[in-house]
Design a protein around this motif. Structure first.
Motif, short mmCIF file in Angstrom:
data_model
loop_
_atom_site.label_atom_id
_atom_site.label_comp_id
_atom_site.label_asym_id
_atom_site.label_seq_id
_atom_site.Cartn_x
_atom_site.Cartn_y
_atom_site.Cartn_z
N VAL A 1 -3.37 -1.75 -8.47
CA VAL A 1 -4.60 -1.52 -8.05
C VAL A 1 -4.62 0.03 -7.68
N VAL A 2 -5.33 0.91 -8.10
CA VAL A 2 -5.63 2.25 -7.86
C VAL A 2 -6.67 2.53 -7.12
N THR A 3 -6.61 3.06 -6.02
CA THR A 3 -8.02 3.53 -5.15
C THR A 3 -7.78 5.07 -5.03
N ARG A 4 -9.03 5.49 -4.76
CA ARG A 4 -9.23 6.87 -4.20
C ARG A 4 -9.97 7.04 -2.98
N VAL B 1 0.95 -1.31 -0.07
CA VAL B 1 -0.04 0.04 -0.04
C VAL B 1 0.90 1.17 -0.19
N VAL B 2 0.77 1.96 -1.22
CA VAL B 2 1.58 3.11 -1.17
C VAL B 2 0.59 4.44 -1.52
N ALA B 3 0.92 5.46 -0.88
CA ALA B 3 0.19 6.82 -1.22
C ALA B 3 0.80 7.33 -2.40
N LEU B 4 0.11 8.00 -3.35
CA LEU B 4 0.53 9.08 -4.40
C LEU B 4 1.01 10.34 -3.94
N THR C 1 -2.89 4.33 -3.28
CA THR C 1 -4.01 5.11 -2.73
C THR C 1 -3.89 6.57 -2.78
N LYS C 2 -5.03 7.10 -2.61
CA LYS C 2 -5.02 8.69 -2.86
C LYS C 2 -4.76 9.25 -4.31
N SER C 3 -5.27 8.49 -5.18
CA SER C 3 -5.17 8.91 -6.52
C SER C 3 -6.04 10.22 -7.02
N ASP C 4 -6.92 10.69 -6.02
CA ASP C 4 -7.52 11.81 -6.35
C ASP C 4 -6.71 13.00 -5.89
N LEU C 5 -5.36 12.78 -5.55
CA LEU C 5 -4.72 14.13 -5.08
C LEU C 5 -3.40 13.90 -5.93
N GLU D 1 -12.37 -2.87 -6.77
CA GLU D 1 -11.00 -3.84 -7.45
C GLU D 1 -10.27 -4.62 -6.52
N LEU D 2 -9.62 -3.77 -5.64
CA LEU D 2 -9.02 -4.56 -4.30
C LEU D 2 -10.02 -5.61 -3.66
N ARG D 3 -10.94 -5.30 -3.61
CA ARG D 3 -11.98 -6.40 -2.75
C ARG D 3 -11.85 -7.55 -3.59
#
Length: 334
Positions: free
Chosen positions: A181-184, A127-130, A159-163, A191-193
């Motif tokens: 997997v890219v999440t917001r 898990v890596v934040a952008l 994570t935090k692809s909205d940023l 997709e992760l689930r």
């Protein structure tokens, strides 16, 4: 029978009971044929939380015959005793099954003592934040090395692809074919689930990257579940320990504490190269002790012969090897 005259006794008549420390002990150990199978889902100071196949959650101690055999989250174990899971009951772990994978780490690259973080996970979710905090490629590379060496499939979860956009970071890992997997933060991680369902997956990441937020979305009662596990010990907060949580759709997700460092002292260059079948055969012809970094560090490395065929992939592999060696400024010379 009359009383014997002690003056007529000799040494053959003397029977000395051996002391407790010298009494011979049997090497025969109980087979525990009635042991029930369980998965370790929590560990806290001499007590293990076991998820039984029956569905019960049991608190257990390690049987004396196991000695100091390490038992970690994800281990498949045999349990005997009271397996009802009722309050104030205690079972015993009498067997630890063979592990299919292990995630190991050391405190740093000079620490000779490796620690098994999780056993039998099929995936390592990095898990890596952008942004906030910015991504650290060195940490990703080291997690990849640990996954390849331990038999886990690495998955990069951004994570935090909205940023921030993931494009520049993804370009660094294209040649390694790592699933992404890219999440917001404002959307459900569907997709992760789907990727986690019916598997045992380990989540790892620095503090602040959004790992706990993901866990709470994936397991709606995660806070309650963590509270139950913390009750196994003597009040220690379980955020400092790895905890396996059952997913509503099936499977388990192992939430690990925020990692500050990821030492790789226990991993050799050959452990990494074995995860790349297209390079492993050539690496067998390298000189003894070759680190596979190429010249000038490793003159005579046979992987150099493959540069024309897969230059990008070899550069990516050597970046992982350099990370394992503690070389943060590795360059392919181009």
């Amino acid at each position: 029978m009359g009383k014997r005259d002690w003056r007529k006794l000799d040494e053959s008549d003397v029977r000395v009971r051996p002391g407790k420390g010298t009494r011979p002990r049997s090497k025969i150990r109980p087979e525990h044929a009635d042991a029930e199978t369980a998965m370790i889902i929590g560990v806290d100071r001499g007590r293990w939380t076991c998820a039984m196949e029956s569905g019960a959650v049991v608190t257990a101690m390690r049987a004396r015959e196991l000695g100091r055999t390490p038992v970690v989250v994800g281990d498949q174990v045999g349990v005997v005793g009271d397996t009802s899971g009722l309050p104030d009951t205690l079972a015993r772990i009498v067997r630890v099954g063979e592990r299919t994978s292990v995630l190991r780490r050391t405190a740093d690259d000079t620490d000779p003592f490796e620690r098994v973080v999780v056993a039998n996970a099929s995936q390592l979710i990095m898990v890596v934040a952008l942004a906030d905090p910015p991504p650290r490629t060195g940490f990703i590379d080291r997690c990849l090395v640990a996954a390849y060496a331990g038999g886990l499939e690495p998955v990069l979860c951004l994570t935090k692809s909205d940023l921030a956009s993931p494009d520049s970071l993804l370009a660094l890992y294209t040649e390694l074919d790592v699933p992404v997997v890219v999440t917001r933060s404002d959307e459900e991680p569907a997709e992760l689930r789907a990727r986690l369902t019916d598997t045992v997956s380990c989540l790892i990441g620095h503090s602040g990257v959004g790992k706990s937020t993901l866990v709470n979305k994936l397991v709606p009662d995660a806070n309650r579940a963590v509270g139950v596990v913390s009750g196994v010990g003597k009040g220690r907060h379980t955020s400092t320990q790895a905890v396996a949580l059952r997913l509503p759709e099936g499977g388990w997700v192992v939430d690990t504490p925020g990692i500050r460092s990821f030492g790789l002292a226990h991993i050799t260059p050959d452990d990494i190269v074995k995860a790349f079948p297209d390079f492993a055969e050539a690496a067998e012809e390298c000189p003894p002790g070759c680190g596979h970094l190429g010249s000038p560090e490793d003159p005579g490395c046979m992987l150099d012969e493959l540069v024309p065929d897969a230059p990008g992939r070899l550069t990516s592999l050597r970046r992982l090897l350099a990370s394992r060696a503690g070389m943060d400024d590795y360059s392919d010379g181009s």
